[in-house]
Design a protein around this motif. Structure first.
Motif, mmCIF file in Angstrom:
data_model
loop_
_atom_site.group_PDB
_atom_site.id
_atom_site.type_symbol
_atom_site.label_atom_id
_atom_site.label_comp_id
_atom_site.label_asym_id
_atom_site.label_seq_id
_atom_site.Cartn_x
_atom_site.Cartn_y
_atom_site.Cartn_z
ATOM 1 N N LEU A 1 0.826 -1.199 0.000
ATOM 2 C CA LEU A 1 0.000 0.000 0.000
ATOM 3 C C LEU A 1 0.863 1.253 0.000
ATOM 4 O O LEU A 1 0.507 2.258 -0.628
ATOM 5 N N GLY A 2 1.996 1.209 0.686
ATOM 6 C CA GLY A 2 2.903 2.337 0.670
ATOM 7 C C GLY A 2 3.647 2.471 -0.644
ATOM 8 O O GLY A 2 3.865 3.581 -1.144
ATOM 9 N N HIS B 1 -3.162 1.179 -5.984
ATOM 10 C CA HIS B 1 -3.591 -0.140 -6.453
ATOM 11 C C HIS B 1 -4.617 -0.808 -5.533
ATOM 12 O O HIS B 1 -5.681 -1.237 -5.992
ATOM 13 N N LEU B 2 -4.318 -0.932 -4.255
ATOM 14 C CA LEU B 2 -5.243 -1.630 -3.362
ATOM 15 C C LEU B 2 -6.540 -0.851 -3.143
ATOM 16 O O LEU B 2 -7.618 -1.461 -3.110
ATOM 17 N N PRO B 3 -6.497 0.491 -2.987
ATOM 18 C CA PRO B 3 -7.775 1.214 -2.911
ATOM 19 C C PRO B 3 -8.642 1.013 -4.155
ATOM 20 O O PRO B 3 -9.863 0.880 -4.044
ATOM 21 N N ALA B 4 -8.013 0.980 -5.334
ATOM 22 C CA ALA B 4 -8.786 0.723 -6.553
ATOM 23 C C ALA B 4 -9.386 -0.677 -6.519
ATOM 24 O O ALA B 4 -10.545 -0.879 -6.911
ATOM 25 N N LEU B 5 -8.623 -1.640 -6.046
ATOM 26 C CA LEU B 5 -9.124 -3.010 -5.964
ATOM 27 C C LEU B 5 -10.337 -3.099 -5.049
ATOM 28 O O LEU B 5 -11.327 -3.770 -5.364
ATOM 29 N N LEU B 6 -10.292 -2.410 -3.916
ATOM 30 C CA LEU B 6 -11.434 -2.428 -2.997
ATOM 31 C C LEU B 6 -12.650 -1.770 -3.625
ATOM 32 O O LEU B 6 -13.786 -2.196 -3.398
ATOM 33 N N VAL C 1 -6.555 -0.523 4.401
ATOM 34 C CA VAL C 1 -6.595 0.034 3.051
ATOM 35 C C VAL C 1 -7.743 1.031 2.922
ATOM 36 O O VAL C 1 -7.577 2.119 2.354
ATOM 37 N N SER C 2 -8.903 0.693 3.462
ATOM 38 C CA SER C 2 -10.061 1.584 3.390
ATOM 39 C C SER C 2 -9.804 2.899 4.118
ATOM 40 O O SER C 2 -10.175 3.974 3.630
ATOM 41 N N ILE D 1 -1.820 7.190 8.110
ATOM 42 C CA ILE D 1 -1.449 5.978 8.830
ATOM 43 C C ILE D 1 -0.060 5.544 8.399
ATOM 44 O O ILE D 1 0.258 5.550 7.204
ATOM 45 N N ASP D 2 0.756 5.158 9.357
ATOM 46 C CA ASP D 2 2.046 4.538 9.055
ATOM 47 C C ASP D 2 1.751 3.086 8.715
ATOM 48 O O ASP D 2 1.604 2.245 9.603
ATOM 49 N N VAL D 3 1.644 2.795 7.418
ATOM 50 C CA VAL D 3 1.181 1.464 7.022
ATOM 51 C C VAL D 3 2.187 0.379 7.389
ATOM 52 O O VAL D 3 1.796 -0.749 7.715
#
Length: 218
Positions: A118-119, A124-129, A189-190, A198-200
């Protein structure tokens, strides 16, 4: 225990009478450009606003006709968006997971690398969700994607069960644990997609510690 890309229909064609002619380098580059733009628009503006017009502007195209030329429709484009996100995720996560010699190490690498992804690739992951939220309809691409996402959880559950059988993990329901892991990662991710600072990487370590305690033998 990793996200594995589902090969797109184009990649599955390996020959025979139904095989499409190979794309030129220029065509492949243009398709990749469109897919990347779609990922950014979906992540930034949401699935509902990911129109061809917005995607074309983000990609720097003069018209939406170029998208229609390369993709049969929005469903076709969304399949390629999902395939690209999964390909990037697999390439990022797999080496980190497979480098670990123990089940506990692989579980930790799965969680930490998922959030480090995510960092490294924040869209990519926000689009996937966003696309996942649309996978509850009756369209073939929606059913296909929902099945793929369910398969990801099942593969994690299977890996957890194998570790239990080998005596590396304690007693728990592998599917419930896999769902908890997926839900925890998706929640982060959300929040990031919603603008939370957030420090992922730190969050990944904290979640890895949590699930390490939840899965270890008593």
């Amino acid at each position: 225990m990793l996200m594995q890309a589902k090969i797109s229909a184009d990649e599955q064609d390996s020959g025979g009478p139904a095989a499409a002619p190979p794309r030129t380098f220029t065509e492949a580059a243009r398709r990749a450009q469109i897919v990347d733009a779609a990922i950014e628009v979906i992540a930034d503006e949401g699935y509902a606003k990911a129109t061809y017009a917005r995607i074309a502007r983000r990609a720097g195209l003069s018209s939406t006709g170029m998208i229609s030329y390369h993709f049969a429709g929005k469903a076709d484009l969304m399949r390629e968006v999902v395939a690209e996100v999964m390909r990037v995720a697999d390439g990022y996560m797999r080496p980190r997971i497979e480098a670990q010699p123990t089940a506990a190490g692989r579980l930790r690498a799965h969680i930490e690398s998922n959030l480090e992804l995510l960092g490294a690739h924040p869209k990519h992951l926000p689009a996937l969700l966003q696309v996942l939220a649309q996978a509850r309809g009756d369209e073939p691409w929606q059913q296909e994607f929902a099945a793929e996402m369910g398969g990801l959880v099942d593969r994690v559950a299977e890996a957890l069960a194998r570790a239990q059988e080998a005596g590396e993990f304690g007693d728990f329901d592998p599917w419930v644990m896999a769902m908890a892991i997926r839900g925890a990662v998706d929640a982060v991710v959300s929040r990031v997609a919603g603008g939370a600072a957030i420090d992922v990487a730190a969050c990944g370590r904290e979640l890895a510690d949590l699930f390490d305690r939840a899965t270890r033998k008593a």
